[in-house]
Design a protein around this motif. Structure first.
Motif, short mmCIF file in Angstrom:
data_model
loop_
_atom_site.label_atom_id
_atom_site.label_comp_id
_atom_site.label_asym_id
_atom_site.label_seq_id
_atom_site.Cartn_x
_atom_site.Cartn_y
_atom_site.Cartn_z
N THR A 69 76.02 112.49 -29.31
CA THR A 69 75.59 113.25 -28.01
C THR A 69 76.13 112.64 -26.86
N ASN A 70 77.21 111.86 -26.89
CA ASN A 70 78.02 111.28 -25.62
C ASN A 70 77.13 110.29 -25.09
N GLN A 71 76.48 109.40 -25.81
CA GLN A 71 75.57 108.47 -25.16
C GLN A 71 76.73 107.24 -25.31
N THR A 72 77.11 106.58 -24.06
CA THR A 72 78.05 105.78 -24.28
C THR A 72 77.56 104.26 -23.78
N ARG A 87 79.95 95.73 -41.66
CA ARG A 87 80.41 95.46 -40.15
C ARG A 87 81.38 96.70 -39.80
N ILE A 88 81.98 97.22 -40.94
CA ILE A 88 82.92 98.30 -40.63
C ILE A 88 82.27 99.48 -40.49
N ALA A 89 81.04 99.84 -41.08
CA ALA A 89 80.02 100.94 -40.87
C ALA A 89 79.77 100.77 -39.47
N GLY A 90 79.17 99.60 -39.26
CA GLY A 90 78.58 99.78 -37.78
C GLY A 90 79.50 99.84 -36.54
N LEU A 91 80.68 99.27 -36.73
CA LEU A 91 81.68 99.39 -35.69
C LEU A 91 82.32 100.90 -35.74
N ASP A 92 82.36 101.37 -36.72
CA ASP A 92 82.82 102.70 -36.88
C ASP A 92 81.95 103.75 -36.23
N ALA A 93 80.63 103.20 -36.51
CA ALA A 93 79.59 104.14 -36.17
C ALA A 93 79.53 104.23 -34.67
N GLY A 94 80.43 103.42 -33.92
CA GLY A 94 80.32 103.20 -32.28
C GLY A 94 79.57 102.05 -31.79
N ALA A 95 79.60 100.79 -32.51
CA ALA A 95 78.87 99.55 -31.91
C ALA A 95 80.07 98.96 -31.08
N ASP A 96 79.74 98.27 -30.12
CA ASP A 96 80.74 97.43 -29.29
C ASP A 96 80.86 96.16 -29.52
N ASP A 97 79.91 95.64 -30.57
CA ASP A 97 80.18 94.24 -31.13
C ASP A 97 79.17 94.34 -32.20
N TYR A 98 79.34 93.19 -32.96
CA TYR A 98 78.45 93.06 -34.35
C TYR A 98 78.32 91.57 -34.58
N LEU A 99 76.93 91.30 -34.47
CA LEU A 99 76.65 89.81 -34.94
C LEU A 99 75.81 89.64 -36.05
N ILE A 100 75.74 88.53 -36.75
CA ILE A 100 75.11 88.35 -37.77
C ILE A 100 73.88 87.34 -37.51
N LYS A 101 72.66 87.57 -37.97
CA LYS A 101 71.35 86.83 -37.70
C LYS A 101 71.59 85.51 -38.48
N PRO A 102 71.26 84.37 -38.23
CA PRO A 102 70.74 84.22 -36.93
C PRO A 102 71.92 84.05 -35.90
N VAL A 103 71.47 84.11 -34.71
CA VAL A 103 72.39 83.99 -33.64
C VAL A 103 71.86 83.03 -32.64
N ALA A 104 72.75 82.23 -31.82
CA ALA A 104 72.34 81.61 -30.60
C ALA A 104 71.99 82.46 -29.51
N LEU A 105 70.99 82.29 -28.64
CA LEU A 105 70.55 82.97 -27.74
C LEU A 105 71.89 83.29 -26.53
N GLU A 106 72.64 81.92 -26.41
CA GLU A 106 73.59 81.95 -25.45
C GLU A 106 74.82 82.62 -25.93
N GLU A 107 75.16 82.73 -27.18
CA GLU A 107 76.13 83.70 -27.59
C GLU A 107 75.80 85.16 -27.62
N LEU A 108 74.35 85.60 -27.93
CA LEU A 108 74.15 87.12 -27.61
C LEU A 108 74.22 87.32 -25.97
N ALA A 109 73.77 86.30 -25.44
CA ALA A 109 73.86 86.77 -23.92
C ALA A 109 75.32 87.00 -23.49
#
Length: 223
Positions: A69-72, A87-109
């Motif tokens: 629906t053209n949501q960018t 990871r491939i499925a998520g990125l191909d679906a249109g994700a700009d980045d892909y992170l695995i839990k758990p993740v440091a808050l500073e990295e997510l930011a």
């Protein structure tokens, strides 16, 4: 920056919300794709943190529907699914980045800053506007080579003006970017922030556009 979190785990969702708020972001958290979808219809978010294992509609399906629906809006997937196929499925679906839990808050930011900078057309680590320099990773402003002592909220307001250098920002737009639904903003708070920017940086760094809102001052301010 206003962030939407869609995460069904209450511990993770609440932790991300509290952590990102401490870093100065406005954050709304919802536990289902349906709730998040509804929130996106009324708020212009800067980015989404999306879990994949959601109740009801799966995160990948939700993301694909947004893109169809053209949501960018930038989307960072944060999930426990660590296989290459996921990871491939998520990125191909249109994700700009892909992170695995758990993740440091500073990295997510940092990832959120990176994807929003790309969308805003400002991938560089230092933004310049005449004599003003802004370091988005640090929420730090320098004026004529000297650091300006700003609060986090004042720095984020300056960032908002720099993100839209040629646009008049209405009070409602600024409020929606700086405050989430859980926070209350007093009627004169924005005027106080603008006053502080003018006092600490330059009287003409922010222009008042009567009847409309505020805009960034000209680049030759202070010359």
């Amino acid at each position: 920056m206003r962030i939407l979190i869609i995460e069904d785990d209450p511990l993770i969702g609440d932790g991300l919300k509290r952590g990102l708020r401490l870093l100065g972001y406005a954050v709304d958290w919802f536990a289902s794709g349906r709730e998040g979808d509804q929130a996106m219809r009324v708020v212009h978010y800067d980015a989404v943190v999306l879990d994949l294992g959601l109740p009801g509609e799966d995160g990948v399906a939700l993301l694909m529907r947004w893109r169809h629906t053209n949501q960018t809006l930038p989307v960072v997937i944060l999930t426990a699914r660590d296989s290459v196929e996921s990871r491939i499925a998520g990125l191909d679906a249109g994700a700009d980045d892909y992170l695995i839990k758990p993740v440091a808050l500073e990295e997510l930011a940092a990832r959120l800053r990176a994807v929003t900078r790309r969308v805003a057309g400002k991938p560089e680590p230092v933004w310049r506007h005449g004599e003003l320099e802004y370091y988005p990773a640090l929420h730090e402003v320098h004026w004529k080579g000297q650091r300006v002592d700003l609060t986090t909220r004042e720095a984020l307001l300056m960032e908002l003006f720099l993100t839209h250098p040629n646009r008049v920002l209405t009070r409602d737009f600024i409020r929606d970017k700086l405050y989430d639904w859980d926070a209350e903003m007093e009627s004169n708070t924005l005027e106080v922030f603008v006053h502080h920017l003018r006092k600490k940086i330059h009287p003409k760094i922010v222009r008042t556009v009567r009847g409309s809102g505020y805009a960034l001052g000209a680049e030759d301010v202070g010359i």
